[in-house]
Motif scaffolding. Structure first.
Motif, PDB file in Angstrom:
ATOM      1  N   GLY B  36     -53.692  84.503  57.267  1.00  0.00           N
ATOM      2  CA  GLY B  36     -53.528  86.240  56.413  1.00  0.00           C
ATOM      3  C   GLY B  36     -53.752  86.062  55.274  1.00  0.00           C
ATOM      4  O   GLY B  36     -52.670  85.227  54.686  1.00  0.00           O
ATOM      5  N   TYR B  37     -54.339  86.826  54.353  1.00  0.00           N
ATOM      6  CA  TYR B  37     -53.794  87.333  52.867  1.00  0.00           C
ATOM      7  C   TYR B  37     -52.549  86.890  52.463  1.00  0.00           C
ATOM      8  O   TYR B  37     -52.436  86.130  51.440  1.00  0.00           O
ATOM      9  N   ARG B  38     -52.203  87.828  52.416  1.00  0.00           N
ATOM     10  CA  ARG B  38     -50.449  87.682  52.085  1.00  0.00           C
ATOM     11  C   ARG B  38     -49.174  86.681  52.073  1.00  0.00           C
ATOM     12  O   ARG B  38     -49.384  85.753  50.907  1.00  0.00           O
ATOM     13  N   PHE B  60     -63.345  90.100  55.739  1.00  0.00           N
ATOM     14  CA  PHE B  60     -62.484  90.413  55.068  1.00  0.00           C
ATOM     15  C   PHE B  60     -61.840  91.783  54.880  1.00  0.00           C
ATOM     16  O   PHE B  60     -62.919  92.683  55.264  1.00  0.00           O
ATOM     17  N   LEU B  61     -60.767  91.965  54.344  1.00  0.00           N
ATOM     18  CA  LEU B  61     -60.676  93.536  54.296  1.00  0.00           C
ATOM     19  C   LEU B  61     -60.383  94.069  52.484  1.00  0.00           C
ATOM     20  O   LEU B  61     -60.550  94.978  51.996  1.00  0.00           O
ATOM     21  N   GLY B  62     -62.104  92.980  51.837  1.00  0.00           N
ATOM     22  CA  GLY B  62     -61.710  93.316  50.071  1.00  0.00           C
ATOM     23  C   GLY B  62     -60.319  92.915  49.264  1.00  0.00           C
ATOM     24  O   GLY B  62     -60.347  93.927  48.355  1.00  0.00           O
ATOM     25  N   GLU B  63     -59.839  92.193  49.797  1.00  0.00           N
ATOM     26  CA  GLU B  63     -57.790  92.018  48.454  1.00  0.00           C
ATOM     27  C   GLU B  63     -58.766  90.404  47.723  1.00  0.00           C
ATOM     28  O   GLU B  63     -57.252  90.461  47.522  1.00  0.00           O
ATOM     29  N   ASN B  64     -60.219  90.174  47.546  1.00  0.00           N
ATOM     30  CA  ASN B  64     -60.170  89.341  46.309  1.00  0.00           C
ATOM     31  C   ASN B  64     -60.251  88.158  47.088  1.00  0.00           C
ATOM     32  O   ASN B  64     -59.533  87.554  46.217  1.00  0.00           O
TER      33      ASN B  64
END
Lengths: 266, 266
Positions: B36-38, B60-64
């Motif tokens: 996960g990104y976070r 990707f969810l578009g979180e950079n």
């Protein structure tokens, strides 16, 4: 007592139980699913008139299920025995315990609430996740609030995951679903202070008077409280945060604030 | 920078990532999964040396995400691009966001803990559910405890569900895994009071002094605290319960007690 046995996965009752996981069929039929020994027991204890009870002995965990089924039947529920496979299909839990009931939905309005002389209420706005709503119900039960008022709901109170996460407390805590405007007016008329929880507040929840007639107001997971409640609240409080800004989710923030109120009201 | 692209579900790296969901292969390799990104971002922020980072732009969810991947690479991680199908196989989340890293496990002993002059510690005994341990980590972070001490663990700290439920706080809260006996002795030597939480206590948590050097001690989900901790504790406290006896689970009881301590320590 005669009990029909269902083995076919194509049985219309099996199909209907699967459909009841979705809101529209639930609302059309005016019923909802109650899965699990503990949840069914609590429904019966609270006098909920179960319409049907489905059971599958091969899934039982040995909690004296036959007595519970007999009790449901005595209270008017129609009983059906399911094969192991049929029960696996209707169960929404990963590890079912062989009990699933169909209960009638209910509607409670603000006018139905019986308030104590010093009302202690919890208001939640637009909660999105059924699991959070269920956990909030448990917290409300543990803290002994008079009622939970769900404003502008996003998730359905009768979602199977609310029932599950509430561990059946849904049957004991009075819950009202209503719009924010009428709720605010109703609180004002009764002299109940609305205390909003928001990270932007200046005062800590522990430095604010939560005694007397009070409603703790919590916002949604993603957006927090709406401008309406921030503007209309009588006080705003925040919880001190030592770590990451998102370490407290709405269910955690709710329980902290409720138990601070319990301490003060003690 | 060159990035290998993996499309085969039979690729050895894909197979190894799936294996790392289980404890033995994790311990043998001395690594664990961070999905996960976070979670990946928090690991990097805390200086965790990620060994590998796997990504799949189609998820990707578009979180950079590209910037995060570049950051991981700059810090020494080997990067691999996965096809949508390959990533679906290695992801353990229901809704993956296209990022999965492999991080080295660590071991922290009691001797590694840096204590403040007035230590504020949380001790948990034999927690069984990874989700509860993760939630407890978030509470520990929010309350600002110096460290979490996990006694006689049943669940592995590096279980993917602990990482997930902790939202990556695992990387910021110091955690020590140890046996109860040595932990008790270590607390005594340092003059840190052990305050046990148990429904059988006479005193409420709000009527007990939680200031100064203190360790809050919480029991397991099913059995509560062991006789050892009940006997060895300096004080026992309970949380007042208005509703069903099981409405508060261990994660909820922990957060209530920790934030009462935060209030008192003000």
């Amino acid at each position: 007592m005669f009990v029909e046995k269902i083995t076919s996965l194509q049985n219309p009752r099996v199909k209907q139980l699967v459909k009841l996981r979705d809101r529209r069929p639930r609302d059309e039929a005016g019923v909802f699913l109650v899965e699990g020994y503990r949840e069914v027991r609590r429904a019966l204890e609270k006098g909920v008139k179960l319409q049907e009870i489905y059971f599958s002995p091969e899934w039982f965990l040995g909690e004296n299920e036959p007595a519970l089924i007999a009790e449901a039947q005595a209270a008017g529920a129609q009983a059906f025995e399911l094969s192991k496979e049929a029960f696996a299909k209707v169960a929404y839990r990963e590890r079912p315990d062989g009990l699933l009931a169909v209960a009638p939905q209910w509607k409670r309005g603000l006018e139905d609430l019986a308030l104590k002389p010093q009302p202690f209420l919890l208001v939640v706005e637009a909660i999105e996740k059924p699991g959070n709503l269920g956990t909030i119900l448990r917290s409300a039960d543990a803290a002994g609030v008079d009622a939970l008022i769900v404003c502008d709901p996003v998730t359905d109170l009768f979602n199977p995951n609310v029932v599950r996460a509430s561990t059946g407390v849904l049957f004991s805590v009075p819950v009202v679903v209503a719009e924010s405007g009428p709720v605010r007016a109703w609180l004002k008329e009764r002299g109940i202070r609305a205390v909003a929880t928001t990270p932007a507040a200046k005062e800590l929840h522990t430095n604010t008077d939560l005694r007397g007639p009070v409603a703790i107001v919590m916002g949604s997971e993603q957006y927090g409280l709406s401008d309406f409640w921030l503007k209309e609240s009588d006080a705003q409080v925040r919880i001190p945060m030592a770590g990451q800004a998102d370490s407290l989710n709405v269910a955690m923030a709710t329980i902290i604030t409720l138990f601070e109120a319990v301490r003060q009201r003690g």
